[in-house]
Design a protein around this motif. Structure first.
Motif, mmCIF file in Angstrom:
data_model
loop_
_atom_site.group_PDB
_atom_site.id
_atom_site.type_symbol
_atom_site.label_atom_id
_atom_site.label_comp_id
_atom_site.label_asym_id
_atom_site.label_seq_id
_atom_site.Cartn_x
_atom_site.Cartn_y
_atom_site.Cartn_z
ATOM 1 N N SER A 51 47.430 29.156 68.589
ATOM 2 C CA SER A 51 48.281 28.639 69.664
ATOM 3 C C SER A 51 47.450 27.923 70.725
ATOM 4 O O SER A 51 47.850 26.864 71.230
ATOM 5 N N TYR B 169 55.672 22.556 72.774
ATOM 6 C CA TYR B 169 56.313 23.748 72.212
ATOM 7 C C TYR B 169 57.731 23.386 71.786
ATOM 8 O O TYR B 169 58.447 22.672 72.495
ATOM 9 N N SER C 45 61.916 30.193 72.525
ATOM 10 C CA SER C 45 61.190 30.612 73.716
ATOM 11 C C SER C 45 59.732 30.894 73.383
ATOM 12 O O SER C 45 59.407 31.391 72.297
ATOM 13 N N ALA C 46 58.844 30.590 74.344
ATOM 14 C CA ALA C 46 57.418 30.888 74.186
ATOM 15 C C ALA C 46 57.066 32.271 74.705
ATOM 16 O O ALA C 46 55.915 32.704 74.601
ATOM 17 N N PHE D 282 62.350 34.266 71.029
ATOM 18 C CA PHE D 282 60.947 33.874 70.818
ATOM 19 C C PHE D 282 60.670 33.455 69.383
ATOM 20 O O PHE D 282 61.176 34.054 68.431
ATOM 21 N N LEU E 298 56.938 31.404 67.470
ATOM 22 C CA LEU E 298 55.713 30.643 67.671
ATOM 23 C C LEU E 298 56.006 29.163 67.468
ATOM 24 O O LEU E 298 57.023 28.798 66.855
ATOM 25 N N SER E 299 55.114 28.313 67.955
ATOM 26 C CA SER E 299 55.296 26.876 67.777
ATOM 27 C C SER E 299 53.943 26.229 67.482
ATOM 28 O O SER E 299 52.966 26.465 68.197
ATOM 29 N N ALA F 118 58.910 25.373 65.377
ATOM 30 C CA ALA F 118 58.905 26.827 65.528
ATOM 31 C C ALA F 118 58.629 27.501 64.190
ATOM 32 O O ALA F 118 59.120 27.063 63.145
ATOM 33 N N TYR G 165 51.374 32.518 75.608
ATOM 34 C CA TYR G 165 51.274 31.060 75.451
ATOM 35 C C TYR G 165 50.620 30.477 76.688
ATOM 36 O O TYR G 165 51.032 30.772 77.830
ATOM 37 N N ALA H 248 55.757 25.471 78.655
ATOM 38 C CA ALA H 248 56.896 25.537 77.741
ATOM 39 C C ALA H 248 58.177 25.271 78.507
ATOM 40 O O ALA H 248 58.287 25.627 79.674
#
Length: 227
Positions: A104, A114, A119-120, A127, A129-130, A135, A223, A227
Protein backbone atom coordinates in the motif's frame (compact mmCIF):
# COMPACT_ATOMS: atom_id res chain seq x y z
CA UNK A 1 8.07 -4.80 -15.32
CA UNK A 2 8.31 -8.56 -14.67
CA UNK A 3 11.89 -8.67 -15.96
CA UNK A 4 12.69 -11.86 -14.07
CA UNK A 5 10.91 -14.87 -12.66
CA UNK A 6 11.51 -16.51 -9.31
CA UNK A 7 13.54 -19.71 -9.86
CA UNK A 8 10.75 -21.96 -8.53
CA UNK A 9 7.92 -20.11 -10.30
CA UNK A 10 6.66 -23.13 -12.23
CA UNK A 11 6.91 -25.51 -9.28
CA UNK A 12 5.04 -23.26 -6.85
CA UNK A 13 2.39 -22.39 -9.43
CA UNK A 14 1.85 -26.10 -10.14
CA UNK A 15 1.49 -26.81 -6.41
CA UNK A 16 -1.21 -24.17 -6.07
CA UNK A 17 -3.04 -25.38 -9.16
CA UNK A 18 -3.05 -28.94 -7.82
CA UNK A 19 -4.35 -27.72 -4.45
CA UNK A 20 -7.27 -25.89 -6.08
CA UNK A 21 -8.34 -28.81 -8.26
CA UNK A 22 -8.61 -31.14 -5.26
CA UNK A 23 -12.23 -32.19 -4.91
CA UNK A 24 -12.50 -31.05 -1.28
CA UNK A 25 -11.18 -27.53 -1.93
CA UNK A 26 -14.29 -25.40 -1.30
CA UNK A 27 -13.74 -22.15 -3.22
CA UNK A 28 -15.66 -22.53 -6.46
CA UNK A 29 -14.49 -19.08 -7.54
CA UNK A 30 -10.85 -20.18 -7.48
CA UNK A 31 -11.77 -23.35 -9.35
CA UNK A 32 -13.53 -21.27 -12.00
CA UNK A 33 -10.54 -18.92 -12.34
CA UNK A 34 -8.18 -21.87 -12.78
CA UNK A 35 -10.46 -23.52 -15.33
CA UNK A 36 -10.74 -20.28 -17.32
CA UNK A 37 -7.02 -19.56 -17.21
CA UNK A 38 -7.64 -16.33 -15.29
CA UNK A 39 -5.78 -17.28 -12.12
CA UNK A 40 -2.36 -15.60 -12.23
CA UNK A 41 0.36 -16.96 -9.94
CA UNK A 42 3.50 -15.06 -8.97
CA UNK A 43 6.14 -16.87 -6.93
CA UNK A 44 8.14 -14.90 -4.38
CA UNK A 45 10.92 -15.51 -1.89
CA UNK A 46 9.80 -14.84 1.67
CA UNK A 47 6.63 -13.49 3.28
CA UNK A 48 8.82 -12.07 6.06
CA UNK A 49 10.89 -9.98 3.63
CA UNK A 50 10.28 -6.92 1.46
CA UNK A 51 12.61 -8.39 -1.17
CA UNK A 52 9.88 -8.93 -3.80
CA UNK A 53 7.49 -6.14 -2.83
CA UNK A 54 8.22 -3.88 -5.81
CA UNK A 55 7.84 -6.80 -8.21
CA UNK A 56 4.56 -7.79 -6.51
CA UNK A 57 3.27 -4.24 -6.68
CA UNK A 58 4.21 -4.06 -10.37
CA UNK A 59 2.06 -7.12 -10.98
CA UNK A 60 -0.84 -5.68 -9.00
CA UNK A 61 -0.76 -2.51 -11.11
CA UNK A 62 -0.68 -4.56 -14.29
CA UNK A 63 -3.48 -6.82 -13.02
CA UNK A 64 -5.70 -3.84 -12.13
CA UNK A 65 -5.08 -2.15 -15.49
CA UNK A 66 -5.82 -5.36 -17.41
CA UNK A 67 -9.12 -5.76 -15.56
CA UNK A 68 -10.19 -2.19 -16.38
CA UNK A 69 -9.33 -2.77 -20.02
CA UNK A 70 -11.20 -6.07 -20.20
CA UNK A 71 -13.40 -6.80 -17.16
CA UNK A 72 -14.08 -10.48 -16.57
CA UNK A 73 -15.34 -12.54 -13.67
CA UNK A 74 -13.16 -14.93 -11.67
CA UNK A 75 -9.82 -13.22 -12.07
CA UNK A 76 -7.40 -13.64 -9.18
CA UNK A 77 -3.73 -12.97 -8.53
CA UNK A 78 -2.02 -15.38 -6.12
CA UNK A 79 1.38 -14.55 -4.61
CA UNK A 80 2.99 -17.78 -3.40
CA UNK A 81 5.94 -17.32 -1.05
CA UNK A 82 8.44 -20.14 -0.76
CA UNK A 83 9.22 -19.26 2.87
CA UNK A 84 8.63 -19.44 5.78
CA UNK A 85 6.96 -22.84 5.98
CA UNK A 86 7.03 -22.95 9.80
CA UNK A 87 4.42 -20.49 11.04
CA UNK A 88 1.82 -19.94 13.70
CA UNK A 89 -1.49 -18.36 12.74
CA UNK A 90 -0.57 -15.21 14.66
CA UNK A 91 2.79 -14.86 12.92
CA UNK A 92 1.26 -15.42 9.50
CA UNK A 93 -1.26 -12.69 10.26
CA UNK A 94 1.51 -10.26 11.28
CA UNK A 95 3.56 -11.00 8.17
CA UNK A 96 0.55 -10.76 5.85
CA UNK A 97 -0.25 -7.27 7.16
CA UNK A 98 3.44 -6.30 6.89
CA UNK A 99 3.31 -7.10 3.20
CA UNK A 100 -0.05 -5.37 2.76
CA UNK A 101 1.30 -2.22 4.42
CA UNK A 102 4.44 -2.25 2.30
CA UNK A 103 2.47 -2.74 -0.92
CA UNK A 104 0.00 0.00 0.00
CA UNK A 105 2.85 2.39 0.79
CA UNK A 106 4.26 1.73 -2.67
CA UNK A 107 0.85 2.49 -4.17
CA UNK A 108 0.93 5.88 -2.44
CA UNK A 109 4.56 6.48 -3.44
CA UNK A 110 3.70 5.76 -7.08
CA UNK A 111 0.79 8.21 -7.04
CA UNK A 112 -2.03 5.70 -7.37
CA UNK A 113 -5.47 6.84 -6.23
CA UNK A 114 -7.57 4.82 -3.79
CA UNK A 115 -10.64 3.17 -5.29
CA UNK A 116 -13.43 5.53 -4.21
CA UNK A 117 -16.03 2.74 -4.20
CA UNK A 118 -14.56 1.44 -0.92
CA UNK A 119 -13.17 2.81 2.35
CA UNK A 120 -9.47 3.00 3.22
CA UNK A 121 -10.29 2.69 6.93
CA UNK A 122 -9.84 -0.95 8.06
CA UNK A 123 -12.43 -0.40 10.79
CA UNK A 124 -15.10 0.59 8.28
CA UNK A 125 -17.57 -2.11 7.14
CA UNK A 126 -16.96 -0.91 3.56
CA UNK A 127 -13.17 -1.33 3.74
CA UNK A 128 -11.14 -2.92 0.96
CA UNK A 129 -7.53 -2.56 -0.05
CA UNK A 130 -6.73 -0.60 -3.20
CA UNK A 131 -3.89 -1.03 -5.69
CA UNK A 132 -3.68 0.77 -9.00
CA UNK A 133 -7.07 2.36 -8.35
CA UNK A 134 -8.88 -0.98 -7.99
CA UNK A 135 -10.24 -2.45 -4.75
CA UNK A 136 -9.00 -5.86 -3.66
CA UNK A 137 -9.99 -8.50 -1.11
CA UNK A 138 -7.17 -10.72 0.17
CA UNK A 139 -7.36 -14.40 1.13
CA UNK A 140 -4.42 -15.78 3.08
CA UNK A 141 -3.29 -19.43 2.93
CA UNK A 142 -0.56 -21.07 5.00
CA UNK A 143 0.44 -24.44 6.50
CA UNK A 144 -0.79 -23.76 10.07
CA UNK A 145 -4.27 -22.44 9.25
CA UNK A 146 -6.96 -23.72 11.63
CA UNK A 147 -9.52 -23.79 8.81
CA UNK A 148 -8.68 -26.65 6.41
CA UNK A 149 -9.70 -24.54 3.41
CA UNK A 150 -6.92 -22.07 4.25
CA UNK A 151 -4.14 -24.68 4.54
CA UNK A 152 -1.44 -24.75 1.88
CA UNK A 153 2.25 -25.73 2.22
CA UNK A 154 3.47 -22.24 1.34
CA UNK A 155 2.27 -18.88 2.68
CA UNK A 156 0.10 -17.34 -0.02
CA UNK A 157 -1.82 -14.11 -0.56
CA UNK A 158 -4.65 -14.30 -3.09
CA UNK A 159 -5.80 -10.90 -4.36
CA UNK A 160 -9.39 -10.85 -5.60
CA UNK A 161 -10.94 -7.84 -7.31
CA UNK A 162 -13.74 -6.32 -5.24
CA UNK A 163 -15.59 -5.24 -8.38
CA UNK A 164 -16.17 -8.88 -9.29
CA UNK A 165 -18.29 -9.36 -6.17
CA UNK A 166 -20.37 -6.32 -7.13
CA UNK A 167 -20.89 -7.72 -10.62
CA UNK A 168 -22.05 -11.04 -9.15
CA UNK A 169 -24.47 -9.16 -6.87
CA UNK A 170 -25.85 -7.22 -9.83
CA UNK A 171 -26.36 -10.50 -11.69
CA UNK A 172 -28.12 -12.06 -8.70
CA UNK A 173 -25.44 -14.75 -8.40
CA UNK A 174 -23.47 -13.62 -5.35
CA UNK A 175 -25.62 -15.14 -2.58
CA UNK A 176 -25.89 -18.51 -4.30
CA UNK A 177 -22.16 -18.72 -4.90
CA UNK A 178 -21.40 -17.60 -1.34
CA UNK A 179 -23.71 -20.24 0.11
CA UNK A 180 -22.20 -22.95 -2.08
CA UNK A 181 -18.71 -22.09 -0.82
CA UNK A 182 -19.88 -22.04 2.81
CA UNK A 183 -21.59 -25.43 2.47
CA UNK A 184 -18.47 -26.95 0.93
CA UNK A 185 -16.29 -25.36 3.61
CA UNK A 186 -18.56 -26.74 6.34
CA UNK A 187 -18.33 -30.21 4.85
CA UNK A 188 -14.53 -29.95 4.94
CA UNK A 189 -14.14 -28.39 8.39
CA UNK A 190 -17.20 -29.69 10.22
CA UNK A 191 -18.44 -26.18 10.99
CA UNK A 192 -19.17 -22.92 9.24
CA UNK A 193 -16.48 -20.26 9.24
CA UNK A 194 -17.47 -17.76 11.96
CA UNK A 195 -15.34 -15.00 10.40
CA UNK A 196 -17.23 -14.74 7.12
CA UNK A 197 -19.36 -11.63 6.66
CA UNK A 198 -20.82 -9.80 3.70
CA UNK A 199 -19.18 -6.58 2.53
CA UNK A 200 -20.86 -3.71 4.37
CA UNK A 201 -21.75 -5.79 7.46
CA UNK A 202 -18.27 -5.89 9.02
CA UNK A 203 -14.78 -4.97 7.90
CA UNK A 204 -13.37 -7.60 5.57
CA UNK A 205 -9.94 -7.00 7.12
CA UNK A 206 -10.95 -9.47 9.83
CA UNK A 207 -11.13 -12.25 7.24
CA UNK A 208 -7.84 -11.81 5.38
CA UNK A 209 -5.50 -13.99 7.44
CA UNK A 210 -8.05 -16.71 8.17
CA UNK A 211 -7.40 -16.57 11.91
CA UNK A 212 -10.47 -16.35 14.16
CA UNK A 213 -10.24 -12.95 15.85
CA UNK A 214 -12.35 -11.52 18.66
CA UNK A 215 -14.43 -8.37 18.73
CA UNK A 216 -11.53 -6.32 20.16
CA UNK A 217 -9.15 -7.13 17.31
CA UNK A 218 -7.50 -4.08 15.79
CA UNK A 219 -6.24 -4.16 12.21
CA UNK A 220 -2.58 -3.02 12.03
CA UNK A 221 -2.97 -1.50 8.56
CA UNK A 222 -3.03 2.26 8.06
CA UNK A 223 -3.42 3.87 4.65
CA UNK A 224 -0.86 6.68 4.33
CA UNK A 225 -2.25 8.49 1.33
CA UNK A 226 -5.31 10.67 0.79
CA UNK A 227 -8.52 8.74 0.44
Amino acid sequence: MFDWAYPNQDTLAAELHQHIVETAFPCVGAKAALARGTLEVLAARDLASAWDDVRIHDRLLHFAAAYREKPALFRSLAIVFEQPVTLTEARFERLLWDRVQSLSDKDVWRGQSYDDSVSADPGDPHFSLSFGGEAFFVVGLHPAASRPARRFPHPTMVFNLHDQFEVLRAQGKYEGMREKIMVRDEALAGSRNPMLARHGEASEARQYSGRAVDADWQCPFRYKGEA
